[in-house]
Design an enzyme around this catalytic site. Structure first.
Site, PDB file in Angstrom:
ATOM      1  N   GLY A 171      29.465  -2.991 -88.369  1.00 54.79           N
ATOM      2  CA  GLY A 171      30.039  -4.665 -88.749  1.00 54.79           C
ATOM      3  C   GLY A 171      28.854  -5.127 -88.509  1.00 54.79           C
ATOM      4  O   GLY A 171      28.746  -5.884 -89.339  1.00 54.79           O
ATOM      5  N   ASN A 223      33.765  -9.604 -77.955  1.00 50.24           N
ATOM      6  CA  ASN A 223      33.551  -8.765 -76.953  1.00 50.24           C
ATOM      7  C   ASN A 223      33.812  -8.337 -75.745  1.00 50.24           C
ATOM      8  O   ASN A 223      33.956  -7.086 -75.105  1.00 50.24           O
ATOM      9  CB  ASN A 223      32.821  -7.979 -77.572  1.00 50.24           C
ATOM     10  CG  ASN A 223      31.483  -8.336 -77.722  1.00 50.24           C
ATOM     11  OD1 ASN A 223      31.620  -9.767 -78.245  1.00 50.24           O
ATOM     12  ND2 ASN A 223      30.263  -8.048 -76.963  1.00 50.24           N
ATOM     13  N   SER A 237      34.299  -2.232 -87.670  1.00 49.39           N
ATOM     14  CA  SER A 237      33.800  -1.551 -88.450  1.00 49.39           C
ATOM     15  C   SER A 237      34.571   0.018 -87.228  1.00 49.39           C
ATOM     16  O   SER A 237      35.563  -0.525 -86.262  1.00 49.39           O
ATOM     17  CB  SER A 237      32.993  -1.792 -86.709  1.00 49.39           C
ATOM     18  OG  SER A 237      31.755  -0.483 -85.810  1.00 49.39           O
ATOM     19  N   GLY A 238      34.659   0.519 -88.281  1.00 46.54           N
ATOM     20  CA  GLY A 238      35.005   2.287 -87.761  1.00 46.54           C
ATOM     21  C   GLY A 238      35.200   2.628 -86.483  1.00 46.54           C
ATOM     22  O   GLY A 238      35.919   3.154 -85.534  1.00 46.54           O
ATOM     23  N   HIS A 239      34.047   3.102 -85.811  1.00 48.26           N
ATOM     24  CA  HIS A 239      34.305   3.358 -84.254  1.00 48.26           C
ATOM     25  C   HIS A 239      34.640   2.696 -82.952  1.00 48.26           C
ATOM     26  O   HIS A 239      34.567   3.435 -81.784  1.00 48.26           O
ATOM     27  CB  HIS A 239      32.371   3.680 -84.441  1.00 48.26           C
ATOM     28  CG  HIS A 239      31.930   2.687 -83.580  1.00 48.26           C
ATOM     29  ND1 HIS A 239      31.487   1.992 -82.164  1.00 48.26           N
ATOM     30  CD2 HIS A 239      30.934   1.597 -84.355  1.00 48.26           C
ATOM     31  CE1 HIS A 239      30.644   1.019 -81.640  1.00 48.26           C
ATOM     32  NE2 HIS A 239      30.669   0.433 -83.491  1.00 48.26           N
ATOM     33  N   CYS A 288      25.561  -3.443 -76.242  1.00 53.37           N
ATOM     34  CA  CYS A 288      24.154  -3.989 -77.134  1.00 53.37           C
ATOM     35  C   CYS A 288      23.298  -4.367 -76.308  1.00 53.37           C
ATOM     36  O   CYS A 288      22.063  -4.847 -76.477  1.00 53.37           O
ATOM     37  CB  CYS A 288      24.684  -4.775 -78.401  1.00 53.37           C
ATOM     38  SG  CYS A 288      25.215  -3.450 -79.892  1.00 53.37           S
TER      39      CYS A 288
HETATM   40  N1  PLP Z   1      30.788  -7.482 -83.541  1.00 56.62           N
HETATM   41  C1  PLP Z   1      31.545  -7.388 -82.742  1.00 56.62           C
HETATM   42  C2  PLP Z   1      32.653  -7.912 -81.523  1.00 56.62           C
HETATM   43  C3  PLP Z   1      31.466  -6.207 -81.630  1.00 56.62           C
HETATM   44  O1  PLP Z   1      32.087  -5.776 -80.206  1.00 56.62           O
HETATM   45  C4  PLP Z   1      30.456  -4.926 -82.078  1.00 56.62           C
HETATM   46  C5  PLP Z   1      30.394  -3.683 -80.788  1.00 56.62           C
HETATM   47  O2  PLP Z   1      29.972  -3.763 -80.676  1.00 56.62           O
HETATM   48  C6  PLP Z   1      29.814  -5.622 -83.417  1.00 56.62           C
HETATM   49  C7  PLP Z   1      30.006  -6.516 -84.270  1.00 56.62           C
HETATM   50  C8  PLP Z   1      28.626  -3.821 -84.323  1.00 56.62           C
HETATM   51  O3  PLP Z   1      29.595  -3.688 -84.720  1.00 56.62           O
HETATM   52  P1  PLP Z   1      28.683  -1.823 -84.850  1.00 56.62           P
HETATM   53  O4  PLP Z   1      28.601  -1.541 -83.658  1.00 56.62           O
HETATM   54  O5  PLP Z   1      29.392  -1.661 -85.743  1.00 56.62           O
HETATM   55  O6  PLP Z   1      26.833  -2.624 -85.807  1.00 56.62           O
END
Ligand code: PLP
Length: 390
Positions: free
Chosen positions: A77, A155, A203-205, A329
């Site tokens: 993502g 998120n 994002s796949g995960h 993160c």
């Molecule tokens: N955007 C949002 C809203 C997310 O929650 C996340 C991951 O927590 C990401 C982007 C990043 O995705 P990726 O972990 O696949 O880089």
């Protein structure tokens, strides 16, 4: 120390990542063991790999009502988000980016970096319920703006933004629009068929597929300048040999998500609501972060006033319960979440906020265990720091 296995866990951190669905794993195996060719090779052995990528493209497109030709596979993502913004800046030659103060770091930190490099960046504020002001957005998006990027669902709180309305405003003003739909994809209905959205990230995960695969929707005929420059893969829009097995898994995950959308919005929503209602009714000094109605069905962010979320997380972990204090993160940072700060949640609440995020793999048993464990944990921590400000 006894090793904790999946069977011991109450996993309520599905916005951080999700369990790999057995069906997804099964779909991937042949591309790791048998059909491991480079999909760009011309011999017949590569045909299976090529076909797997194209089948996955169709399935991911179907999940969001797009055309297969509008889906480009990426590594995650974060890459999809970075690529959309970088491309818009290059293609338009404009120097301004409009986004929100509550984006994931995959947008926020990129925008902050651009600001340091001399680009103009606007971080739109939100209200105490986590909502954007459309009037503010209309004012900020102007003829100097290269792109406006607003996440579909937050998120941390699950709050949903009126993405179609925002995309319409951007279209009228001749400004490209991107949405980070990493948390929305597969949890709410997304239909890009008649939408004004130019770019959308997945994002796949977050969808029961392994980490390390994502997708960027690029509207047909939208100008795009690749972020990863290399081979001619992904029709020249994203260099790099395709992660065939993960892409095949992503396709299966998208298909499963589409078939489980109803369950996500009924049974999963009910589990989330049940836990949230219990906490707010039975544990003193608890507050929901974010509005109640315009929210993802699986997410609940709750402030436990006067205690520290890291202490709660540690005690829950001892009970094999996984949840988080915000975005995975930013875990480890003791500063209150930027999302809750942007919502002006008082420090005594934001410091003690937890996110519970469900998936189709959660059960009534999980909620029962939470009800049995959580009140005692909060009571104990509050007893240890009775003087803490509420
Ligand atoms: N955007 C949002 C809203 C997310 O929650 C996340 C991951 O927590 C990401 C982007 C990043 O995705 P990726 O972990 O696949 O880089």
């Amino acid at each position: 120390m006894k090793e904790v296995t999946e069977n011991d866990l109450i996993y309520l951190d599905n916005n951080a990542t999700t369990k790999i669905a057995p069906e997804v794993f099964e779909e991937m195996v042949p591309y790791l063991t048998e059909y491991w060719a480079n999909p760009s090779s011309s011999y017949r052995f590569a045909h299976h790999a090529r076909e797997a990528v194209e089948t996955a493209r169709e399935k991911v497109a179907a999940l969001i009502g797009a055309q297969p030709k509008e889906i480009f596979f990426t590594s995650c993502g974060t890459e999809s988000n970075n690529a959309a913004i970088a491309s818009a800046l290059r293609v338009t030659g404009r120097k301004k980016v409009v986004t929100t103060a509550v984006e994931h770091s995959a947008i926020l930190n990129h925008a902050e970096q651009l600001a340091k490099e001399g680009f103009r960046t606007v971080f739109l504020p939100v209200d105490s319920e986590g909502r954007l002001s459309i009037a503010d957005l209309e004012k900020a998006v102007d003829e100097e703006t290269a792109i406006c990027s607003v996440m579909w669902a937050n998120n941390e709180t699950g709050v949903l933004f009126p993405i179609e309305e925002i995309a319409g405003i951007c279209k009228l003003k001749g400004v490209l629009f991107h949405t980070d739909a990493v948390q929305a994809g597969g949890k709410i209905r997304v239909n890009l068929a008649d939408s004004k959205i130019d770019f959308l990230s997945l994002s796949g995960h977050k969808l029961h597929c392994p980490k390390g695969v994502g997708a960027l929707f690029i509207r047909r005929r939208a100008k795009f300048s690749p972020y990863l420059v290399g081979g001619h893969q992904e029709r020249g829009k994203r260099g790099g040999t395709e992660n065939v097995a993960s892409i095949a898994g992503f396709g299966k995950a998208a298909e499963l998500a589409a078939s489980r959308l109803k369950e996500e919005n009924t049974r999963v929503r009910k589990l989330r609501d049940e836990l949230e209602a219990f906490i707010l009714a039975e544990i003193p000094d608890c507050f929901r972060n974010g509005c109640e109605d315009q929210r993802l069905p699986n997410t609940s962010s709750i402030a436990f006033a006067g205690i520290d979320s890291e202490s709660i997380l540690m005690m829950l972990d001892q009970n094999h319960i996984c949840c988080s204090s915000g975005s995975a993160c930013t875990t480890g940072s003791l500063a209150p979440s930027h999302v809750l700060r942007a919502m002006h949640v008082p420090l005594s609440r934001s410091k003690g906020s937890l996110r519970f995020s469900f998936s189709v793999y959660n059960t009534e048993e999980d909620v029962k265990k939470m009800k049995a464990v959580l009140p005692g944990v909060i009571e104990k921590l509050r007893a240890q720091s009775p003087a803490s400000a509420r």
